[in-house]
Enzyme design. Structure first.
Site, PDB file in Angstrom:
ATOM      1  N   TYR A  11      -7.128  48.841 -27.195  1.00 24.86           N
ATOM      2  CA  TYR A  11      -5.983  50.000 -27.434  1.00 24.86           C
ATOM      3  C   TYR A  11      -6.484  50.869 -28.786  1.00 24.86           C
ATOM      4  O   TYR A  11      -6.388  52.151 -28.581  1.00 24.86           O
ATOM      5  CB  TYR A  11      -4.608  48.913 -27.954  1.00 24.86           C
ATOM      6  CG  TYR A  11      -3.678  49.908 -28.567  1.00 24.86           C
ATOM      7  CD1 TYR A  11      -3.166  50.952 -28.071  1.00 24.86           C
ATOM      8  CD2 TYR A  11      -3.194  49.379 -29.952  1.00 24.86           C
ATOM      9  CE1 TYR A  11      -2.082  51.578 -28.676  1.00 24.86           C
ATOM     10  CE2 TYR A  11      -2.068  50.055 -30.642  1.00 24.86           C
ATOM     11  CZ  TYR A  11      -1.700  51.063 -30.103  1.00 24.86           C
ATOM     12  OH  TYR A  11      -0.831  51.606 -30.799  1.00 24.86           O
ATOM     13  N   GLY A  36      -9.558  44.410 -23.683  1.00 24.60           N
ATOM     14  CA  GLY A  36      -9.760  45.982 -23.137  1.00 24.60           C
ATOM     15  C   GLY A  36      -9.305  46.260 -21.697  1.00 24.60           C
ATOM     16  O   GLY A  36      -9.301  45.309 -20.751  1.00 24.60           O
ATOM     17  N   SER A 117      -8.878  44.231 -41.686  1.00 20.16           N
ATOM     18  CA  SER A 117      -7.467  43.911 -41.450  1.00 20.16           C
ATOM     19  C   SER A 117      -6.615  43.935 -42.844  1.00 20.16           C
ATOM     20  O   SER A 117      -7.140  43.169 -43.814  1.00 20.16           O
ATOM     21  CB  SER A 117      -7.324  42.761 -40.541  1.00 20.16           C
ATOM     22  OG  SER A 117      -5.799  42.253 -40.604  1.00 20.16           O
ATOM     23  N   TYR A 141      -8.278  34.162 -38.475  1.00 21.41           N
ATOM     24  CA  TYR A 141      -8.474  35.538 -38.608  1.00 21.41           C
ATOM     25  C   TYR A 141      -8.680  36.452 -39.525  1.00 21.41           C
ATOM     26  O   TYR A 141      -9.692  37.079 -39.830  1.00 21.41           O
ATOM     27  CB  TYR A 141      -7.408  36.064 -37.723  1.00 21.41           C
ATOM     28  CG  TYR A 141      -7.327  37.586 -37.430  1.00 21.41           C
ATOM     29  CD1 TYR A 141      -8.224  38.203 -36.723  1.00 21.41           C
ATOM     30  CD2 TYR A 141      -6.487  38.218 -38.356  1.00 21.41           C
ATOM     31  CE1 TYR A 141      -8.230  39.601 -36.768  1.00 21.41           C
ATOM     32  CE2 TYR A 141      -6.465  39.840 -38.025  1.00 21.41           C
ATOM     33  CZ  TYR A 141      -7.443  40.516 -37.553  1.00 21.41           C
ATOM     34  OH  TYR A 141      -7.353  41.808 -37.234  1.00 21.41           O
ATOM     35  N   LYS A 145     -12.384  38.213 -40.742  1.00 19.76           N
ATOM     36  CA  LYS A 145     -12.426  39.617 -41.283  1.00 19.76           C
ATOM     37  C   LYS A 145     -12.834  39.928 -42.856  1.00 19.76           C
ATOM     38  O   LYS A 145     -13.673  40.827 -43.082  1.00 19.76           O
ATOM     39  CB  LYS A 145     -10.952  40.311 -41.101  1.00 19.76           C
ATOM     40  CG  LYS A 145     -10.512  40.707 -39.722  1.00 19.76           C
ATOM     41  CD  LYS A 145     -11.398  41.558 -39.253  1.00 19.76           C
ATOM     42  CE  LYS A 145     -10.875  41.740 -37.585  1.00 19.76           C
ATOM     43  NZ  LYS A 145     -12.033  42.752 -36.932  1.00 19.76           N
ATOM     44  N   LEU A 187       4.650  43.729 -32.118  1.00 19.89           N
ATOM     45  CA  LEU A 187       6.169  43.817 -32.116  1.00 19.89           C
ATOM     46  C   LEU A 187       6.549  44.821 -31.113  1.00 19.89           C
ATOM     47  O   LEU A 187       7.500  44.829 -30.229  1.00 19.89           O
ATOM     48  CB  LEU A 187       6.607  44.384 -33.113  1.00 19.89           C
ATOM     49  CG  LEU A 187       8.223  44.849 -33.510  1.00 19.89           C
ATOM     50  CD1 LEU A 187       9.007  43.672 -32.916  1.00 19.89           C
ATOM     51  CD2 LEU A 187       8.497  45.315 -34.839  1.00 19.89           C
ATOM     52  N   ASP A 282       7.115  34.334 -44.598  1.00 21.53           N
ATOM     53  CA  ASP A 282       7.046  35.799 -44.436  1.00 21.53           C
ATOM     54  C   ASP A 282       7.557  36.413 -45.643  1.00 21.53           C
ATOM     55  O   ASP A 282       8.836  36.203 -46.114  1.00 21.53           O
ATOM     56  CB  ASP A 282       7.913  36.141 -43.235  1.00 21.53           C
ATOM     57  CG  ASP A 282       7.041  36.208 -41.906  1.00 21.53           C
ATOM     58  OD1 ASP A 282       5.920  36.125 -42.063  1.00 21.53           O
ATOM     59  OD2 ASP A 282       7.753  36.680 -40.847  1.00 21.53           O
TER      60      ASP A 282
END
Length: 320
Positions: A11, A36, A117, A141, A145, A187, A282
């Site tokens: 993407y 991909g 990221s 993750y 990065k 999302l 969060d």
């Protein structure tokens, strides 16, 4: 001469490829198609299907093409899943980057733009993130990065590698009808798939300390992000001074509630999202300053929230 885009069939990578082509710069793509799509690859672009863990494949690629530099977008990008699959995450994001850097060194290719990221920051204690905000990743993750950034830094010291890392926040939208986000974890595609299936989208929590009770995040358009990759590559190629890292952020952000309202308006499908429990940890708001990237990398928020949603919806429907 050309730039190699790893993950160029994905993407984000496919938008980066088209941004290079629009600027008259040739590209080569390597992608294993794990996330991909072959039909995201322009017909005129040389395409090597395979993993960047394959040192022999990379050696052949560099031998067969005159490569000026690399935009390294390939990687395992699912933060939540990385907690269950840490070894896979480190292999795809750390070991693979090491293999790529060694192949570049062997081929005498000394420039790289790295897809990093916002996950390197974890849960920051400020509501406006800058490049100087302390790094405290909370998933394999995010850790992978940050290690990728360190690898570039150390190679720069050891070999003179010219590099910069672009820290993404929430990338949405589409610059081309044939290109859209297919991630099962993001999302926008989650909401679109729910609407197309006749289901009611869900959001996590409506009791945050924000104006509408839903969390506020930074959303940026993929085509704007792609332009800044080209700007970074051009600065590296020109030998210009460049920062080691840049945040690609909006500076203000939008709430999940605003996104839901905009999606209903754009799609013409009225809905009131179901409210699921908020996720532990969060934060209420995370927004990044994009000032350094605006100064150096032609970074600009060229799309409104409505335009971001409309472009993503149009691309998804065009692919249906």
């Amino acid at each position: 001469m050309a730039w190699l885009v790893t993950g160029g069939a994905g993407y984000i990578g496919s938008h980066v490829v088209r941004a290079f082509l629009a600027d008259g710069i040739d590209v080569v793509i390597v992608d294993d198609l794990s996330s991909g799509h072959a039909d995201f690859v322009p017909a005129e672009v040389p395409f090597y299907r395979g993993s960047i863990l394959d040192a022999e494949l990379l050696a052949s690629l560099f031998a067969e093409n005159a490569i000026d530099g690399v935009v390294h977008v390939a990687g395992f990008k699912y933060a939540g899943v990385s907690v269950q699959r840490p070894l896979h995450t480190y292999e795809q994001n750390v070991t693979a980057t090491t293999v790529l850097l060694q192949a570049m060194q062997n081929a005498g290719v000394g420039r790289i733009v790295f897809s990093s990221s916002a996950a390197v920051y974890g849960t920051p204690d400020t509501d406006l993130v800058t490049e100087a905000t302390p790094k405290s990743p909370e998933s394999p993750y995010g850790e992978s990065k940050l290690i990728g950034e360190w690898l570039l830094r150390d190679e720069g010291i050891a070999t003179g590698l010219a590099h910069t890392s672009l820290r993404y926040f929430n990338v949405v939208g589409s610059g081309h009808d044939g290109l859209y986000d297919t991630s099962p974890h993001n999302l926008f595609p989650l909401v679109f798939e729910a609407l197309l299936d006749g289901r009611t989208p869900r959001i996590n929590g409506d009791d945050y300390n924000t104006p509408d009770g839903t969390c506020v995040r930074d959303y940026i358009h993929v085509a704007d992000l792609a332009r800044s990759h080209v700007a970074a590559a051009e600065r590296l190629q020109a030998g210009d001074a460049i920062e080691p890292v840049y945040n690609l952020g909006s500076g203000d952000g939008v709430s999940v509630g605003e996104i839901m309202s905009t999606m209903s308006a754009v799609t013409g499908i009225p809905f009131t999202p179901e409210i699921a429990p908020r996720r532990s940890g969060d934060p209420d708001r995370i927004v990044a300053s994009g000032e350094l990237a605006r100064r150096d990398l032609n970074w600009e928020m060229r799309h409104s929230l409505s335009a971001m949603v409309q472009s993503a919806w149009d691309a998804r429907r065009a692919a249906a």
